[in-house]
Scaffold this active site. Sequence first.
Site, PDB file in Angstrom:
ATOM      1  N   GLU A 106       0.782   5.831   1.148  1.00 17.15           N
ATOM      2  CA  GLU A 106       0.179   6.324   1.911  1.00 17.15           C
ATOM      3  C   GLU A 106      -0.131   7.869   1.561  1.00 17.15           C
ATOM      4  O   GLU A 106      -0.042   8.790   2.112  1.00 17.15           O
ATOM      5  CB  GLU A 106       0.937   6.658   3.395  1.00 17.15           C
ATOM      6  CG  GLU A 106       2.354   7.464   3.246  1.00 17.15           C
ATOM      7  CD  GLU A 106       3.509   6.586   3.081  1.00 17.15           C
ATOM      8  OE1 GLU A 106       4.657   6.954   3.384  1.00 17.15           O
ATOM      9  OE2 GLU A 106       3.247   5.204   2.612  1.00 17.15           O
TER      10      GLU A 106
ATOM     11  N   GLU B 117       8.622   4.859   8.445  1.00 19.03           N
ATOM     12  CA  GLU B 117       8.004   3.651   8.287  1.00 19.03           C
ATOM     13  C   GLU B 117       7.912   2.718   9.547  1.00 19.03           C
ATOM     14  O   GLU B 117       6.991   2.100   9.995  1.00 19.03           O
ATOM     15  CB  GLU B 117       8.839   2.727   7.509  1.00 19.03           C
ATOM     16  CG  GLU B 117       8.677   3.393   5.772  1.00 19.03           C
ATOM     17  CD  GLU B 117       7.359   3.550   5.481  1.00 19.03           C
ATOM     18  OE1 GLU B 117       6.435   2.903   5.797  1.00 19.03           O
ATOM     19  OE2 GLU B 117       7.333   4.320   4.385  1.00 19.03           O
TER      20      GLU B 117
ATOM     21  N   GLU C  57      -1.268   2.824   7.096  1.00 18.57           N
ATOM     22  CA  GLU C  57      -1.063   4.001   6.056  1.00 18.57           C
ATOM     23  C   GLU C  57      -1.864   5.039   6.399  1.00 18.57           C
ATOM     24  O   GLU C  57      -1.567   6.296   6.604  1.00 18.57           O
ATOM     25  CB  GLU C  57      -2.053   3.432   4.728  1.00 18.57           C
ATOM     26  CG  GLU C  57      -1.474   2.196   4.042  1.00 18.57           C
ATOM     27  CD  GLU C  57      -0.020   2.282   3.890  1.00 18.57           C
ATOM     28  OE1 GLU C  57       0.524   3.353   3.639  1.00 18.57           O
ATOM     29  OE2 GLU C  57       0.627   1.321   4.004  1.00 18.57           O
TER      30      GLU C  57
ATOM     31  N   ALA D  10       0.766  -1.200   0.071  1.00 19.16           N
ATOM     32  CA  ALA D  10       0.043   0.077   0.031  1.00 19.16           C
ATOM     33  C   ALA D  10       0.721   1.305  -0.113  1.00 19.16           C
ATOM     34  O   ALA D  10       2.038   0.973   0.303  1.00 19.16           O
ATOM     35  CB  ALA D  10      -0.847  -0.030   1.124  1.00 19.16           C
TER      36      ALA D  10
END
Length: 936
Positions: A324, A380, A358, A322
Site C-alpha cells: 500500500e 491489516e 490497498e 500487493a
Amino acid sequence: MVFCCGCKKFWVMLVVMALVCVATIVGLWVYQFATSPPPTSPWDRYRLPDVLVPELYDVMLWPRLDPDANGDYVFTGNSSVRFRALRDTNLILLHCKQLELAPMGDHLARLTALSGTTPLIRKTWLHIPMQYLVVQLNGALKAGQDYELYTEFRGKLLDDLEGLYRSEYYEDGVRKVVATSQMHPTHARKTFPCFDEPAIKAAIQLTVLHKPGTVALSNGKEFASVNIVVDGQAVTKTPFEATPKMSTYLLALVVSDYDYVSQNDSTEIRIWARKSAISAGHGNYALSVTGPVLNFFEKYYNIPYPLSKSDQIALPDFYFGAMENWGLVTYREANLLYDPVVSSNRNKETTATIIAHELAHMWFGNLVTLKWWNEVWLNEGFASYVSYLGADSAEPDWNVKDLIVLDDVHRVFAVDALASSHPLSFDEDDIYKPEQITELFDTISYSKGASVLRMLSDFLTEPVFLQGLKTYLSAFAYSNTESKDLWDHLQAAVEKTGTTSLPTKVHDIMNRWVLQMGFPVVSIDTATGTVSQQHFLLDPDAVVDRPSDFNYQWIIPIRWMKSEGNSKLSWLLEKHADRSEMQTSGEQWLLANINVTGYYRVNYDAANWDRIMAQLHTDHQVIPVINRAQLVDDAFNLARAKIIPMSVALNTTTYLIHERDYMPWESTLDNLDYLYLMFDGSDTYELMQGYLKKQVAPLYAYFKNITSNWSKVPDGHTEQYNQVNALRVACSTGVDDCQKVTSAWYTEWMAQPHNNMIHPNLRATVYCSAIGSGGEEEWNFGWRMFKNASIAIEANKLMAALACTNNTTLLNRYLNYTLKPDEIRKQDATTVIVSVASNVKGQALAWDFVRANWKYMFTEYGVGSFSFASLISGVTASFSTEEEFDQLVEFKEENSDIGFGSGTTALMQAIERTRANIRWVAENQEEIRDWFIQHT
C-alpha cells in the site's frame, strides 16, 4: 500489504495451509527475550531512542539497469535528513543495512546545525547486528534545535525482493530490467539511512536519476524530467513532489519502460504495466474499479483522498500480493492485470478486492499509522474487512461481502484453534527484531483482525462504527495511534448516539478478543435454555501455555433465531448462563450466530442438531445460505475436537444432493479435504470417493444443463464458482464423462496451441484434470505454455496444474526447477513445492526435497523469496503416521544449527498437528469408514 492466494480446490489445501502458516508466533519468544542479557549501549538495542525527530528527507537515488564491469547491478545515492533534537544528546542513530557509505573525510556522515553551533563528529561506524549507522559526537545536540545529517551511499540492486531491488522480464524477446522497491516492513534502511520505525514520520523529497528512455515513479507526482550528464554518462533526472509526513516503510520507487492507462476526475489515476499488457487492455479493469473504490472510501472515511494522484503498478517479481505505498501501490502482475480472454471471475474478484484492500490503507494505515508493529493486526485486519465493502461498491451484483465468512472467518478458525496460536496484540516490548515483525503478518493479523472488526461493526451497528471511525481518523491524521485510541472514539460514538444495547464499554468487550488468543465455542441446550462458553481447541488434549488475564472467557454477542421468528441479539458474559428465551419445543429449531457475524463456533444439544438436519432435508433454503455453510464447518471442527460425534458432522453433508449454492458446497469440500489428507491410500478414501460422487452428480448435471453442455457460464458470480466445484469434484470422483470432457478440451488445445477455447473459469480445473490423467506429452505441453505465457494469471494456472501429474519423474523435475530462477521465479518457488506436496503422488517427494535442500534454500534464497512457514506447513499437511512424526522431529534436530527463520513456529505447529492427526485417525477411522459404507 496483502497476501494473496490463487484459485480453489485442486489446491484448496495449498491455499489453506499457505494462509494458515504465514507464521504464527509462540510464547517461546517471551522466554528467549527475557533471558537475553540487557544491552550495554544504545546501539545494542533494536529500538531507536526517542531523542531525535526527523522532519524531511532529501534523497537522491540512481539505480543502474545495466550491470557494471563486475557484472553487478548497483544503485548509488545521497540523503540529507533534517531533524530536531528533543533532548540534549551526543549520539545519532539511523537505520542502515547492506549499504556502503562513502567516507567524508574521517567519517561516514556530515553534520550541520541549522541554528547554533555544529558539534564535531567524534566517531562513525556501521553497527551490523542492529542495522545502524552510529554517529558519536564530541559535543551535544541541543534540545529544540534543528540539524541536518548528510550521507552518500552505494548498494547492490539484487533480485532479493527487498528494499530497492531488481526485477526482470522478457517482452518481444528482449530482456527488460526494472528497479522497484519493497520497503515494508523494515527495508527502507536497505535503500538509504533513515529512522526506519513507523512512528517516526517525516516528509520525503525524492529525486531519481535513471536511464534515458525509462520512466521513474514514486509516491508524489513527478515534476518535469531533464536530461543531464553525470560522470560522463547521459541520464534523466526526475524530481518528485515531497510526500506528506509519513513512515519510511511507505516510500516507493520504480524505474521501468512501462506504459499506463489513466483517468482524471478529482484525482489522477494511472495503471502501469508492461507496454504489451497496457496495449492489450489488461489494465482497463483495474482502472475502472479504482475510481469507484476511491470514491467509496472518501465517503466511508469522510476524508478526501490525501494525495494528488493514485498510481498502481504491476510487477513481474514481487513477493507479497500487493503493497500500500502511499500514492504508488505495487502489485504482483496477476493481482492487478485482468484479461477477459484468460482471466477467470475469481481473478477478477481478486483484482477488485486487493485494490480495495490497498486503497483502504491510504487512510487507515498511511494517513493514520499504528505506533508500533505489535498491533499490526489493526492495520491489516481493518483493510481486509473493508476490502469487501470497497469491492462491493464497485461490483454490487457479486454479493462479495458474504464471502468473508469462507475466505477469512473459517480460514483463520483453523489457525486460532491451535494451542500455538497467538493474540492479535502483543506487548510493545515483546516485538523488536525485524524477523519478529515479519512473522506478525500472518492469517491471525489479517483474517482474525477482519473477523473481529466485522463483529464489532455488527454489534455497534454500522452508523455508530462509522461515526467513531471518522472522528478517530480526523483526530490522528498524519500521526500514530494505538488500538485503545480507536476504542476511545468508538465508545464516544456509542455515548453520543445513545446506544444502549452494549453490556459494558467497547474497551472491555474488545480486550477479550484482542489480548487473548483463540476463540470460544458457544454451546446451547435448547431443552433448558442453558448457554455456555469454552475455549475451543482443535486438539482437546493440547496444552495451552500462554496465560490469559481473562481466563479464556469472552464477552460474546449472540445473534440467534428460531424456526418461526426473526433474529435477536443476546450477550453472553459468563461461562454459563440461563436464557429461557432460547428454549424450544416440538419441531422448533434454534440457530445461533446468524450470518456468522460473531467470531465463535456454535454447538447444540443432539435434539436441536437433529431438528436442523430435518429442516435441511425438508427445505434447506429456510436456513440462510451463510449459516448452511457455517453448520457444516462448525460440525466438522466440533467433531475433530471430540465435542460431537463424527457422524453428526458427516450428516450435515447428506442434504447436499439438493444444494446448488456455492457457500455450503465450498465449506463441505474444504472440510472433506482434511479427511482426504488423513485417509489417502486407504479403503476409507475409496469409500469417500464413492459417497462424494453420489452427492456431486446432481450438481454436475445441473450445471451441465444450465450451461448448455458447458458452452456458456452461469450468470451469478458465486454460481460460476460452484460450476467450477461441480466440474472439479465430478472429474476427481469419476462421474460419467467428466474426465472425458476435460481431456478432450485439453487435447483440442494441444492441437491448436494458439486457440485455447477452454473458458477462463474452467482452465485451472481442466488443466489439472488433463495433466493428471495424461502422460509426459500433456505435461510437456503444459510446461511450454507456462514458459511462453505472457500473462501472469495464465501462467499461475498452468504452474499449479503441472503439479497434478502422477508421473513422479516429472514431479521431481518440477521440484528441481524451483532452485533455478530461470525456470521458476523465486517468488513462485514455495507455491510450486507446496502444490507438488498437495498431490498424493508428490507429497513424499516434496518432503524429501525440502529436507535435502533446506540449507541451500534457507541460506541462498532467504526470506524475501521463500515463505518458510508456508513451505513447512504445506509439505507436512497430510502427516498422520508415527514415521512422519519421527521425520519431523529429526528434521528439526538436524537443522537446528541452520535455523528455520519465519518457519520456526510453523515447524512447531507441524509437530503439534501431526501428533494430533495420529491420535485423530486412530480414534475416528473406524466410525468414519462405517458411516461411508452406510451412506454410499
